[in-house]
Design a protein around this motif. Structure first.
Motif, PDB file in Angstrom:
ATOM      1  N   GLY A 197       0.822  -1.197   0.000  1.00 32.36           N
ATOM      2  CA  GLY A 197       0.000   0.000   0.000  1.00 32.36           C
ATOM      3  C   GLY A 197       0.862   1.255   0.000  1.00 32.36           C
ATOM      4  N   ILE A 198       0.215   2.408  -0.046  1.00 33.11           N
ATOM      5  CA  ILE A 198       0.918   3.696   0.031  1.00 33.11           C
ATOM      6  C   ILE A 198       1.067   4.037   1.509  1.00 33.11           C
ATOM      7  CG2 ILE A 198       0.839   6.140  -0.559  1.00 33.11           C
ATOM      8  CD1 ILE A 198      -0.983   5.364  -2.929  1.00 33.11           C
ATOM      9  N   LEU A 199       2.300   4.079   1.973  1.00 33.20           N
ATOM     10  CA  LEU A 199       2.561   4.222   3.402  1.00 33.20           C
ATOM     11  C   LEU A 199       2.923   5.644   3.781  1.00 33.20           C
ATOM     12  CD1 LEU A 199       4.802   1.054   3.992  1.00 33.20           C
ATOM     13  CD2 LEU A 199       2.313   1.231   4.064  1.00 33.20           C
ATOM     14  N   SER A 200       2.605   6.003   5.009  1.00 35.39           N
ATOM     15  CA  SER A 200       3.086   7.273   5.564  1.00 35.39           C
ATOM     16  C   SER A 200       4.591   7.166   5.777  1.00 35.39           C
ATOM     17  CB  SER A 200       2.397   7.561   6.901  1.00 35.39           C
ATOM     18  OG  SER A 200       2.834   6.619   7.876  1.00 35.39           O
ATOM     19  N   HIS A 201       5.263   8.313   5.917  1.00 35.06           N
ATOM     20  CA  HIS A 201       6.711   8.300   6.183  1.00 35.06           C
ATOM     21  C   HIS A 201       7.007   7.536   7.475  1.00 35.06           C
ATOM     22  CE1 HIS A 201       8.182  10.908   2.992  1.00 35.06           C
ATOM     23  NE2 HIS A 201       7.134  11.684   3.173  1.00 35.06           N
ATOM     24  N   LYS A 212      -4.473   1.280   1.501  1.00 36.80           N
ATOM     25  CA  LYS A 212      -4.399  -0.101   1.033  1.00 36.80           C
ATOM     26  C   LYS A 212      -4.283  -0.150  -0.491  1.00 36.80           C
ATOM     27  CE  LYS A 212      -7.387  -1.501   4.856  1.00 36.80           C
ATOM     28  NZ  LYS A 212      -8.740  -1.997   5.207  1.00 36.80           N
ATOM     29  N   SER A 213      -3.551  -1.116  -0.977  1.00 33.53           N
ATOM     30  CA  SER A 213      -3.332  -1.240  -2.424  1.00 33.53           C
ATOM     31  C   SER A 213      -4.639  -1.517  -3.167  1.00 33.53           C
ATOM     32  CB  SER A 213      -2.312  -2.340  -2.713  1.00 33.53           C
ATOM     33  OG  SER A 213      -2.738  -3.570  -2.174  1.00 33.53           O
ATOM     34  N   ASP A 214      -5.666  -2.002  -2.441  1.00 31.97           N
ATOM     35  CA  ASP A 214      -6.974  -2.241  -3.076  1.00 31.97           C
ATOM     36  C   ASP A 214      -7.580  -0.960  -3.642  1.00 31.97           C
ATOM     37  OD1 ASP A 214      -6.634  -4.789  -2.168  1.00 31.97           O
ATOM     38  OD2 ASP A 214      -8.107  -4.665  -0.553  1.00 31.97           O
ATOM     39  N   PHE A 215      -7.170   0.173  -3.109  1.00 35.56           N
ATOM     40  CA  PHE A 215      -7.718   1.456  -3.561  1.00 35.56           C
ATOM     41  C   PHE A 215      -7.070   1.940  -4.861  1.00 35.56           C
ATOM     42  CE2 PHE A 215      -8.889   1.883   0.993  1.00 35.56           C
ATOM     43  CZ  PHE A 215     -10.234   2.193   0.838  1.00 35.56           C
ATOM     44  N   ILE A 216      -5.977   1.309  -5.281  1.00 34.00           N
ATOM     45  CA  ILE A 216      -5.249   1.785  -6.472  1.00 34.00           C
ATOM     46  C   ILE A 216      -6.054   1.453  -7.729  1.00 34.00           C
ATOM     47  CG2 ILE A 216      -3.164   1.529  -7.864  1.00 34.00           C
ATOM     48  CD1 ILE A 216      -1.632   1.055  -5.243  1.00 34.00           C
ATOM     49  N   ASP A 217      -6.286   2.482  -8.543  1.00 34.88           N
ATOM     50  CA  ASP A 217      -7.140   2.356  -9.727  1.00 34.88           C
ATOM     51  C   ASP A 217      -6.321   2.234 -11.009  1.00 34.88           C
ATOM     52  OD1 ASP A 217      -9.820   2.503 -10.948  1.00 34.88           O
ATOM     53  OD2 ASP A 217      -9.069   4.382 -11.786  1.00 34.88           O
ATOM     54  N   SER A 218      -5.272   3.044 -11.130  1.00 33.77           N
ATOM     55  CA  SER A 218      -4.445   3.049 -12.338  1.00 33.77           C
ATOM     56  C   SER A 218      -3.145   3.789 -12.054  1.00 33.77           C
ATOM     57  CB  SER A 218      -5.196   3.702 -13.506  1.00 33.77           C
ATOM     58  OG  SER A 218      -5.643   5.002 -13.142  1.00 33.77           O
ATOM     59  N   ILE A 219      -2.236   3.720 -13.011  1.00 33.73           N
ATOM     60  CA  ILE A 219      -0.932   4.388 -12.879  1.00 33.73           C
ATOM     61  C   ILE A 219      -0.691   5.206 -14.138  1.00 33.73           C
ATOM     62  CG2 ILE A 219       1.555   4.060 -12.628  1.00 33.73           C
ATOM     63  CD1 ILE A 219       0.896   1.338 -11.283  1.00 33.73           C
ATOM     64  N   PHE A 220      -0.366   6.491 -13.966  1.00 30.95           N
ATOM     65  CA  PHE A 220      -0.073   7.365 -15.099  1.00 30.95           C
ATOM     66  C   PHE A 220       1.437   7.599 -15.218  1.00 30.95           C
ATOM     67  CE2 PHE A 220      -4.436   8.568 -13.937  1.00 30.95           C
ATOM     68  CZ  PHE A 220      -5.063   8.428 -15.172  1.00 30.95           C
ATOM     69  N   VAL A 221       1.925   7.589 -16.450  1.00 33.27           N
ATOM     70  CA  VAL A 221       3.335   7.861 -16.732  1.00 33.27           C
ATOM     71  C   VAL A 221       3.420   8.830 -17.899  1.00 33.27           C
ATOM     72  CG1 VAL A 221       4.173   5.649 -15.828  1.00 33.27           C
ATOM     73  CG2 VAL A 221       3.450   5.821 -18.221  1.00 33.27           C
ATOM     74  N   CYS A 222       4.635   9.303 -18.181  1.00 28.17           N
ATOM     75  CA  CYS A 222       4.771  10.404 -19.144  1.00 28.17           C
ATOM     76  C   CYS A 222       4.799   9.959 -20.604  1.00 28.17           C
ATOM     77  CB  CYS A 222       6.016  11.227 -18.827  1.00 28.17           C
ATOM     78  SG  CYS A 222       7.564  10.340 -19.090  1.00 28.17           S
ATOM     79  N   ASP A 223       5.191   8.700 -20.872  1.00 26.98           N
ATOM     80  CA  ASP A 223       5.295   8.278 -22.273  1.00 26.98           C
ATOM     81  C   ASP A 223       5.217   6.753 -22.387  1.00 26.98           C
ATOM     82  OD1 ASP A 223       7.831   7.337 -21.481  1.00 26.98           O
ATOM     83  OD2 ASP A 223       8.847   9.126 -22.218  1.00 26.98           O
ATOM     84  N   HIS A 224       5.254   6.270 -23.619  1.00 30.37           N
ATOM     85  CA  HIS A 224       5.113   4.832 -23.870  1.00 30.37           C
ATOM     86  C   HIS A 224       6.352   4.056 -23.405  1.00 30.37           C
ATOM     87  CE1 HIS A 224       1.293   4.930 -26.025  1.00 30.37           C
ATOM     88  NE2 HIS A 224       1.718   6.050 -26.612  1.00 30.37           N
ATOM     89  N   HIS A 225       7.518   4.672 -23.478  1.00 33.60           N
ATOM     90  CA  HIS A 225       8.737   4.015 -22.990  1.00 33.60           C
ATOM     91  C   HIS A 225       8.610   3.708 -21.499  1.00 33.60           C
ATOM     92  CE1 HIS A 225      13.011   3.170 -22.350  1.00 33.60           C
ATOM     93  NE2 HIS A 225      12.954   4.008 -21.329  1.00 33.60           N
ATOM     94  N   THR A 226       8.167   4.699 -20.729  1.00 31.18           N
ATOM     95  CA  THR A 226       7.993   4.502 -19.287  1.00 31.18           C
ATOM     96  C   THR A 226       6.872   3.516 -19.012  1.00 31.18           C
ATOM     97  OG1 THR A 226       8.682   6.808 -19.015  1.00 31.18           O
ATOM     98  CG2 THR A 226       7.764   5.705 -17.087  1.00 31.18           C
ATOM     99  N   GLN A 227       5.846   3.543 -19.845  1.00 32.60           N
ATOM    100  CA  GLN A 227       4.755   2.577 -19.704  1.00 32.60           C
ATOM    101  C   GLN A 227       5.294   1.143 -19.782  1.00 32.60           C
ATOM    102  OE1 GLN A 227       2.194   2.071 -23.114  1.00 32.60           O
ATOM    103  NE2 GLN A 227       0.370   1.807 -21.823  1.00 32.60           N
ATOM    104  N   SER A 228       6.133   0.872 -20.758  1.00 27.54           N
ATOM    105  CA  SER A 228       6.705  -0.473 -20.906  1.00 27.54           C
ATOM    106  C   SER A 228       7.558  -0.846 -19.703  1.00 27.54           C
ATOM    107  CB  SER A 228       7.553  -0.539 -22.185  1.00 27.54           C
ATOM    108  OG  SER A 228       6.773  -0.289 -23.320  1.00 27.54           O
TER     109      SER A 228
END
Length: 391
Positions: A25-29, A161-177
């Motif tokens: 999941g996304i954790l606090s510091h 919790k990681s269950d809340f994660i819907d999608s991931i955005f990146v800057c280009d197709h290279h990073t997507q791969s």
């Protein structure tokens, strides 16, 4: 008051952290430290320590919360993409029902800012309604508080919790791969969305020095930005209206130039601004050293009065002045909209070849931002068409 339609909230991170985030999941510091998790930071010590020392008003530190933004295209992201390689950055979209988690708090701005207030989630939604137009805007500045407000946050105790994660955005197709390889066992969609990272949607080279850009000209890396104006000192719509509110000093200069007749139908006027635009846009206190961060503004008359349409002969006269004077005036590189298109009712099929023929090979890099009012036929974007007047 606009209805708040929150589809997702957003977390900014290094792509190398994504496998751990999907697992834990996304954790606090605080949780990252407690579990001794190895991670790749994207923020410097100044940002981290400022949040550690900041209280939410409930005798607890921001350190104890995982933070999400309602608008990822904000001053913090602007800072990150200028300090880090954009291809190493990801924006994780989180489902909006995270707002119903126990202990969630909502802020009315950047949580580390002293002017920001903290609210329980239900109360915070009402505050979001009041500020939603600012939060969803394409620009911000310090003077009206929008720079702080656009960074409004959702603070979730300990972890998301990681269950809340819907999608991931990146800057280009290279990073997507690259990210897909990192999370090969996950079915979470990875989506290239360059505009979230202040990058153009597309760029096409024309001739020796011209680029055709589909994107937001105000985030151009060119030295001088061109604003289409009239000769009456009125900035009512389009790029001019945005300039008026985002850069009020440009508006003051423009009105003064109109009064003094320093701008005409065929002679643009340059405002040689001395302050750093990147410094204004990024969330920071120390200087952000980036090339062409000090922007000049070229005020180019595309209308004589705000009510009338643009005249092609006036556009040509202004372009002729530019061709003869750009380098002499000290312009290092130049960004322009499609002059007279859109509100001026000229068409790209007429304006495009005119702009490209006058700006071709003038000794500086030129970026022309394509009109978004109507789709342009592919043949009108071909070099053979746009530079046909040179043959």
């Amino acid at each position: 008051m606009p209805k708040v339609d929150i589809k997702n909230l957003y977390y900014i991170t290094h792509i190398e952290n994504i496998p751990s985030i999907l697992e834990r999941g996304i954790l606090s510091h605080q949780e990252v430290e407690r579990l001794n998790i190895d991670f790749t930071p994207i923020y410097d010590h100044e940002i981290v320590s400022k949040r550690k020392d900041k209280s939410t008003g409930e005798n607890d530190s921001l350190w104890n919360y995982a933070n999400l933004y309602f608008q990822p295209r904000n001053p913090m992201m602007y800072r990150v993409v200028h300090e880090k390689d954009t291809r190493n950055i990801a924006i994780i979209a989180v489902k909006s029902n995270v707002l119903s988690e126990i202990g969630v708090r909502v802020t009315n701005g950047n949580a580390a800012n002293n002017a920001t207030e903290f609210y329980p989630s239900s109360e915070g939604r009402k505050v979001l309604e009041k500020n939603w137009k600012i939060i969803q805007n394409d620009w911000w500045n310090d003077s009206d508080g929008s720079k702080r407000i656009i960074m409004s946050e959702c603070l979730v105790p300990r972890k998301i919790k990681s269950d809340f994660i819907d999608s991931i955005f990146v800057c280009d197709h290279h990073t997507q791969s690259k990210v897909k390889q990192l999370i090969s066992n996950s079915n979470i969609p990875v989506i290239p969305e360059p505009t979230l990272f202040f990058k153009p949607i597309s760029s096409q080279r024309i001739g020796t020095n011209i680029s055709l850009i589909d994107g937001d000209m105000f985030f151009s890396k060119m030295h001088t930005l061109t604003i289409s104006v009239n000769l009456q000192g009125i900035m009512g719509k389009g790029l001019a209206s945005r300039t008026k509110y985002q850069f009020p000093d440009v508006y003051v200069f423009y009105q003064d130039a109109c009064r003094k007749n320093e701008i005409t139908a065929v002679q643009p006027c340059i405002y040689k601004r001395e302050t750093s635009l990147d410094q204004e846009l990024a969330d920071l206190t120390s200087p952000l050293n980036t090339p062409n961060s000090v922007k000049w503004f070229l005020l180019f008359a595309t209308k004589r009065t705000w009510r009338e349409n643009s005249r092609l002969e006036d556009i040509e006269g202004g372009l002729d002045w530019l061709r003869k004077n750009a380098r002499q005036q000290g312009i290092k590189s130049l960004a322009l909209p499609a002059l007279g298109c859109g509100l001026g009712n000229l068409t790209w099929s007429d304006v495009g070849p005119l702009m490209c023929s006058y700006l071709h090979d003038i000794g500086i890099h030129v970026a022309i931002y394509l009109p978004r009012e109507a789709q342009i036929l592919p043949e009108y974007l071909e070099e053979s068409y746009l530079l046909r007047n040179l043959s």
